[in-house]
Design an enzyme around this catalytic site. Structure first.
Site, short mmCIF file in Angstrom:
data_model
loop_
_atom_site.label_atom_id
_atom_site.label_comp_id
_atom_site.label_asym_id
_atom_site.label_seq_id
_atom_site.Cartn_x
_atom_site.Cartn_y
_atom_site.Cartn_z
N HIS A 59 44.24 46.62 40.83
CA HIS A 59 43.46 46.39 42.04
C HIS A 59 42.03 45.94 41.74
CE1 HIS A 59 41.24 50.22 41.46
NE2 HIS A 59 42.39 50.67 40.98
N ASP A 60 41.54 45.03 42.57
CA ASP A 60 40.15 44.58 42.55
C ASP A 60 39.79 43.76 41.31
OD1 ASP A 60 39.19 46.06 45.03
OD2 ASP A 60 39.91 47.73 43.81
N GLY A 111 41.75 48.65 36.89
CA GLY A 111 41.07 48.29 38.12
C GLY A 111 39.67 47.74 37.90
#
Length: 256
Positions: free
Chosen positions: A119-120, A137
């Site tokens: 994520h991200d 992440g």
């Protein structure tokens, strides 16, 4: 060009000349650009936007919910550019509201089998992530970088453009542009000069980068003093300016 066994949500938007293989599932809020080729047994979950002429091989999972325990089902996004290749069993997760609610991938990247992008993450253009490379992440990867097989990048780290991570590297701090690193934890092994020659860097730029490497790693200077010296060179050499700007923006500290 869409196999009859594929399951496509009515809200998904499929571009022209898109191929979708058997037993693939395309969820709600997914946009797929023209000319993409999606193999069998692929799962794509939205909100996800995929650009044009991407190729996604079998068993890939694109745009799934992230593995962050703080994630509570918020509507976050994945945005993918053009001409990327995602090989077998690649996994790409959407962002979280703790960052910008966005995972983003640029153009012309190769993600080999079993690569994971968490994520991200922000991945630039024309990078190669070899088999089983893993981005935790919030990792940022520049352009034209190579991550060897089984490379692991710690969360919030940045990997500079034109850098090279050797096979099995464990990266827990930022990797400078042009730098070659390897090991667990990864340590510097010179600069990627052969790669720079292939990318068309001039002899003068490579010479200045050789001097910059010595300034940072071999002259016994503090990073602040080394950066101050390089700032003078950076005024006339864009390749060194990229290096200086990266150091100044680093939050985790650089591999040194």
């Amino acid at each position: 060009m869409i196999h009859p066994s594929a399951i496509i949500d009515p809200s998904a938007k499929i571009g022209k000349n898109v191929e979708i293989g058997p037993w693939t599932w395309i969820g709600a809020d997914v946009v797929i650009g023209d000319g993409c080729v999606i193999g069998s047994h692929v799962v794509i979950k939205g909100p996800t936007v995929i650009g044009e002429h991407n190729r996604i091989f079998q068993f890939a999972s694109i745009g799934e919910d992230c593995q962050d325990k703080k994630y509570a089902g918020e509507p976050t996004r994945l945005v993918i550019g053009n001409n990327n290749v995602f090989r077998e069993s690649v996994t790409i997760h959407r962002g979280t509201v703790q960052d910008n609610s966005l995972t983003q991938i640029g153009d012309d990247n190769l993600f080999m089998a079993y690569v994971h992008v968490a994520h991200d993450c922000m991945v630039g253009n024309d990078n190669i992530l070899a088999n089983n490379a893993t981005l935790a992440g919030h990792v940022h990867v520049g352009d034209h970088a190579i991550l060897g097989g089984f490379t692991g990048i710690h969360q919030f780290c940045k990997v500079g453009s034109y850098s090279f991570c050797g096979v099995g590297s464990v990266v827990v701090k930022d990797v400078l542009p042009y730098l070659m690193v390897a090991g667990q934890n990864a340590v510097p092994h010179g600069m990627n000069f052969e790669g720079l020659k292939r990318r068309g860097f001039s002899k003068s730029a490579i010479l200045e980068l050789r001097r910059a490497y010595k300034t940072i790693y071999r002259n016994g200077l503090t990073l602040a003093d080394a950066t101050a010296q390089l700032e003078q060179v950076a005024e006339n050499e864009p390749a060194v300016k990229l290096l200086v700007d990266f150091i100044k923006a680093s939050e985790r500290g650089i591999i040194r």
